[in-house]
Design a protein around this motif. Structure first.
Motif, short mmCIF file in Angstrom:
data_model
loop_
_atom_site.label_atom_id
_atom_site.label_comp_id
_atom_site.label_asym_id
_atom_site.label_seq_id
_atom_site.Cartn_x
_atom_site.Cartn_y
_atom_site.Cartn_z
N ALA A 24 0.72 -1.25 -0.14
CA ALA A 24 -0.09 0.05 0.23
C ALA A 24 0.87 1.25 0.01
N GLY A 25 2.01 1.38 0.81
CA GLY A 25 2.90 2.35 0.69
C GLY A 25 3.34 2.50 -0.65
N LYS A 26 3.48 1.78 -1.64
CA LYS A 26 3.91 1.99 -2.76
C LYS A 26 2.82 2.47 -3.81
N VAL A 27 1.57 2.14 -3.52
CA VAL A 27 0.41 2.48 -4.09
C VAL A 27 0.10 4.00 -3.86
N ASN A 28 0.26 4.49 -2.65
CA ASN A 28 0.02 5.66 -2.19
C ASN A 28 1.09 6.66 -2.73
N GLY A 29 0.69 7.63 -3.66
CA GLY A 29 1.67 8.31 -4.25
C GLY A 29 1.90 7.91 -5.60
N ALA A 30 1.61 6.84 -6.05
CA ALA A 30 1.90 6.20 -7.49
C ALA A 30 1.05 7.12 -8.54
N SER A 31 1.78 7.23 -9.75
CA SER A 31 0.99 7.92 -10.74
C SER A 31 0.10 7.07 -11.37
N ALA A 35 -5.49 6.71 -20.79
CA ALA A 35 -5.32 5.65 -21.89
C ALA A 35 -4.34 5.77 -22.62
N ASP A 36 -3.76 7.01 -22.91
CA ASP A 36 -2.92 7.38 -23.83
C ASP A 36 -1.41 7.66 -23.02
N ALA A 37 -1.56 6.89 -21.89
CA ALA A 37 -0.43 6.85 -21.10
C ALA A 37 0.33 8.20 -20.55
N GLU A 38 -0.43 9.03 -20.68
CA GLU A 38 -0.15 10.30 -20.05
C GLU A 38 -0.32 10.49 -18.64
N ARG A 39 0.68 11.28 -17.94
CA ARG A 39 0.11 11.18 -16.38
C ARG A 39 -0.55 12.18 -16.03
N ILE A 40 -1.87 11.88 -15.49
CA ILE A 40 -2.77 12.92 -15.13
C ILE A 40 -2.82 13.10 -13.60
N GLY A 41 -2.25 12.39 -12.75
CA GLY A 41 -2.44 12.55 -11.21
C GLY A 41 -1.75 11.54 -10.65
N HIS A 42 -1.99 11.39 -9.15
CA HIS A 42 -1.47 10.44 -8.47
C HIS A 42 -2.68 9.76 -7.42
N ILE A 43 -2.20 8.69 -7.00
CA ILE A 43 -3.10 8.17 -5.77
C ILE A 43 -2.81 8.61 -4.60
N GLU A 44 -3.68 9.44 -3.99
CA GLU A 44 -3.39 9.65 -2.53
C GLU A 44 -3.59 8.98 -1.43
N ASP A 45 -4.66 8.02 -1.54
CA ASP A 45 -4.96 7.00 -0.58
C ASP A 45 -5.93 5.83 -1.11
N LEU A 46 -5.78 4.83 -0.26
CA LEU A 46 -6.89 3.82 -0.66
C LEU A 46 -7.79 3.79 0.38
N LEU A 80 -9.04 0.86 -12.12
CA LEU A 80 -7.76 1.17 -12.11
C LEU A 80 -6.74 -0.23 -12.39
N ARG A 81 -5.93 -0.27 -13.14
CA ARG A 81 -5.16 -1.45 -13.58
C ARG A 81 -3.48 -0.88 -13.61
N TYR A 82 -2.93 -1.99 -12.71
CA TYR A 82 -1.70 -1.61 -12.43
C TYR A 82 -0.98 -1.98 -13.84
N ASP A 83 -0.08 -1.07 -14.28
CA ASP A 83 1.02 -1.23 -15.31
C ASP A 83 2.31 -1.47 -14.96
N ASN A 84 3.12 -2.69 -14.93
CA ASN A 84 4.32 -2.88 -14.51
C ASN A 84 5.46 -2.04 -15.23
N GLU A 85 5.06 -1.80 -16.39
CA GLU A 85 5.97 -0.87 -17.25
C GLU A 85 5.85 0.45 -16.83
N LEU A 86 4.82 1.09 -16.70
CA LEU A 86 4.58 2.56 -16.27
C LEU A 86 5.06 2.71 -14.91
N GLU A 87 5.11 1.62 -14.06
CA GLU A 87 4.96 1.59 -12.48
C GLU A 87 4.04 2.69 -11.95
N GLY A 88 2.88 2.25 -12.49
CA GLY A 88 1.51 3.41 -12.12
C GLY A 88 0.24 2.57 -12.75
#
Lengths: 122, 122
Positions: A24-31, A35-46, A80-88
């Motif tokens: 979870a500590g890796k999820v919080n703050g994750a980008s 769909a176009d792989a552009e960063r639009i924000g981050h995860i603040e919490d679960l 939300l779907r985790y993408d190993n390549e994007l690490e987000g």
């Protein structure tokens, strides 16, 4: 017997993202990417169901660009779907227009999770 | 239209513990109590199944008392019960003796979750 050990730091503990589990500590703050792989924000919490132990919502932070305000949105976790390549996390079906009208997550405000589910069609 | 708002701080976002949901940010760092309501450690992180969105393990931090070392242990999540009154998690069936031989969670070490499950009889 307890023996002294070199303890891992919190940062160390949250580096594990390659297996089926993620800290979870890796999820919080994750980008979060569109769909176009552009960063639009981050995860603040679960938001976790205490009894079932299921992650129900991600609290996402978007915006804050161009000097304007930013907002938090609660979004059903299964969008939300985790993408190993994007690490987000990737959300395929969130557009800016759809976010504009989405339920905003406010600490002292509405906690109407049904409204969130309904808005996102979950 | 995006308008400036007073955004909640991370601390604000994680204060919600009374409903059926709890923020992961509130879980991390939460106290862990034994059956006698004595504080025995805290939760350092959660391990989440990426696909299923289920919390599978809590990474618990125990020890560090009397100048001795402390350790992290991965414990199946369903062994933990949130107590609204204590504002922390209670594990009814963890004793110090049982922890001494339990699988230790190490960042670069064994990631054998089956071993964890087997040890705790899950």
């Amino acid at each position: 017997m307890i023996t002294p050990t070199n303890q891992p730091t919190t940062a160390d503990l949250t580096e594990d993202t390659q297996g089926s589990l993620i800290a979870a500590g890796k999820v919080n703050g994750a980008s979060v990417y569109g769909a176009d792989a552009e960063r639009i924000g981050h995860i603040e919490d679960l938001m976790i169901d205490k009894r079932a132990g299921t992650v129900e919502y991600g609290v996402l932070h978007f915006g804050g660009f161009l000097g304007l305000g930013s907002k938090h949105y609660a979004v059903p976790w299964r969008m939300l779907r985790y993408d190993n390549e994007l690490e987000g996390f990737v959300v395929e079906n969130i557009t800016k227009a759809r976010l504009d009208n989405a339920p905003v997550y406010e600490p002292a405000g509405v906690r109407d999770w049904n409204m969130v589910d309904n808005y996102w069609g979950m």
